[in-house]
Design an enzyme around this catalytic site. Sequence first.
Site, PDB file in Angstrom:
ATOM      1  N   GLN A  94       0.821  -1.219   0.000  1.00 51.85           N
ATOM      2  CA  GLN A  94       0.000   0.000   0.000  1.00 51.85           C
ATOM      3  C   GLN A  94       0.855   1.270   0.000  1.00 51.85           C
ATOM      4  OE1 GLN A  94      -3.253  -0.351   2.927  1.00 51.85           O
ATOM      5  NE2 GLN A  94      -4.455  -1.282   1.285  1.00 51.85           N
ATOM      6  N   LYS A 103       3.588   6.330   8.879  1.00 52.90           N
ATOM      7  CA  LYS A 103       3.068   5.707  10.089  1.00 52.90           C
ATOM      8  C   LYS A 103       4.005   5.877  11.289  1.00 52.90           C
ATOM      9  CE  LYS A 103       0.607   1.556  11.508  1.00 52.90           C
ATOM     10  NZ  LYS A 103       0.223   0.171  11.167  1.00 52.90           N
ATOM     11  N   MET A 148     -26.008  14.173 -21.713  1.00 59.41           N
ATOM     12  CA  MET A 148     -25.176  15.177 -22.373  1.00 59.41           C
ATOM     13  C   MET A 148     -24.317  14.525 -23.457  1.00 59.41           C
ATOM     14  SD  MET A 148     -25.025  18.382 -22.420  1.00 59.41           S
ATOM     15  CE  MET A 148     -25.255  19.396 -20.967  1.00 59.41           C
TER      16      MET A 148
END
Lengths: 587, 173
Positions: free
Chosen positions: A116, A165, A484
């Site tokens: 991560q 962290k 659209m």
Amino acid sequence: MPAKKMTGSQMVLKALSDQGVDVIFGYPGGAVLPIYDALHQQNALRHILVRHEQAAVHAAEGYARSTGKVGVVLVTSGPGATNAVTGLTDALMDSIPVVCLTGQVPTHLIGNDAFQEADTTGITRPCTKHNYLVKSIEDLPRVMHEAFYVARTGRPGPVVVDLPKDVLQAKGDAYFGPDQVKHSSYRPRTKPDPKAIEKAIEMIAKAKRPIIYSGGGVINSGDKASRLLTRFTRTLGAPCTSTLMGLGAYPASDPQFLGMLGMHGTYEANLAMYNCDVMINVGARFDDRVTGRLDEFSPNSTKIHIDIDPSSINKNVMVDLPIVGDVSAVLDALLKAWTKGEHSLSQRALKEWWKAIEAWRGRDCLSFRSVDSVIKPQHAIKRLYELTKDRETFISTEVGQHQMWAAQYYKFEKPRHWMTSGGLGTMGYGLPAAYGAQVAHPDALVIDIAGEASIMMNIQELSTVMQYGLPVKVFIINNQWMGMVRQWQELLHGGRYSQSYTASLPDFVKLAEAFGALGLRASKPAELDDLIMEMIDSPRPVVFDCQVDQTENCFPMIPSGAAHYEMLLGPDDKAVKPVSEEGMVLV
Amino acid sequence: MAPKDLSIERRTIAVLVDNEPGVLARVIGLFSGRGYNIESLTVSEVDPARRQSRITIITSGTPQILEQIKAQLDRLVPVHGVSDLSQKGPSVERELALVKVIGKGNKRVESLRIADIFRARVVDSGLEHFIFEMTGSTDKLNVFIDLMRPLGLVDVSRTGVVAISRGPTGLLS
């Protein structure tokens, strides 16, 4: 006495509370667990658990837009941060103050392709106003306070603070409050140059056909700016038009208001822009949706541009007089100088100008034909407006035809009641933005005017509104098409409707029920009002499936690459000339 | 509306920034993201006590684009000041090049002779090579390097342009 030792996480929360934050929108993950642990041990900060990090940023935008405060986001490292990127870009384009805290892998793992891990500051550099990677707990208090300062001052915008962290878990004793932080280089100019004010007064005093073109900068400058804009416009007796982002800064019901300008703006606003002799741009940025073809944009006017961001000056349109400063400060100075000099505009010229404008207004460009058999989308929004206008109502939208119809048919009297993704045009913005506003205004009526395609982009957020009992109303203008896209395919691509029809739409009523919300459906004009009232009166979140005419297009329209005077007023109006190759290239 | 000037001009712009991680990426990202040209870019810390660096950029564009570039640079948060040296008045511009030339015999003698004319210094030499150090304007360096090409040029390293305004005023004054 030495200050008490605090962990990085505690410092983050202390800094948030010192900055006056009462709510954050977030989603936990490995890298931010220390912050979530600290959150668990306090009651001052409310945390709203979203279902996708993009929604966290849009919710913070809705909160910020509807309050004038900084919206705060908390997401984890890697995918948490990358999912937030769309929201951050949206906030950057629309100048919305957001502070986004992202978790990061511990400093010793940065660059190792850890689990991560993403280069968050690298990825978000072009989509934030500024970003920080905090590598040491000593820097943490300063960075936190700077982040808020940068987000809310000058031209507001999103700021990312990337928090490894180990920094969150480290202990430090060097926390200090916001008053001890002074930014060394970032000091945006807010007070206008008095010489520019003097020059502006001279230019305005000579105007025969003036127009005020106001934008989102008026809203960002604060409610005082909206009051000053109204006073300034009334003092001059000039017409006022607004960009999509500026709606609500000037009361829509006022006869001096010409409605929105630009690609789907009103005929009178666009022709007044084309024909004016002095244009006063107040906190708008000459966006391409507004100007149409640049070489034909208001060719005979003297232009004054008020903007807090010097880089907005002369970016798209060369102006005659830039005034760099905060809209409130500039309008205040202009009004004082105007009154003090006992100036007034030539009333004869002004009368002629209004005569021309009234003739354009007489074309009634927003008229449409209602029928009994099917709900016209314009009619649906008109009824929604009529039935909600006497309440404290906040409107957000997704992106597409419904967004333009909302801008055209919903009349905003006050600033900060309208939230839409203008610059980036982000489908999926409306629902999270709506509950962000609802969190800030629990007793107000908050409606997301949606399209059935856009709403699917963040439909999971119904789970969030259920969890917190946020009674948001999702009013879906359902025509089964990406309207659209279909409209452009019809006008520009020979009616070849490539991939713009949505087969397999969910049953929105059952979908609402599956989440625990109330689902309502209207398909006939006769039942519309009662069902809208049922939606408004329900204390629960509501998903309203408003099934409308599938073929309706959004008019008036300036075809791409065309000028203001080349507007198409309706389906029977044929373009003066086919869209040029140059126009086809534009989006 | 003022008519648009579409002539392309070349400018030297000096930017004083906080020497913090990512600041150069911010500046370069601004240029690539908005499609501006960079002909030369140099950066180095100039005030260690204040942790400030100076970036010198040579860019080109229409007057409107050049104004945009300056405004966009100036609104970057770590930027203390932007100075358009080409507009501000006379300025001094210098570039340094290290030029490695290999060869024997006449070519080797010729390269040394030209280096002498250009007032390039020899900073390293062996029996079959020289490294010349030369400081001057970009044009002068270009001419020197072109002359060295047929004489055995193998390597060139250039700093890019550094510049400073003439007269008693500093960048921020």
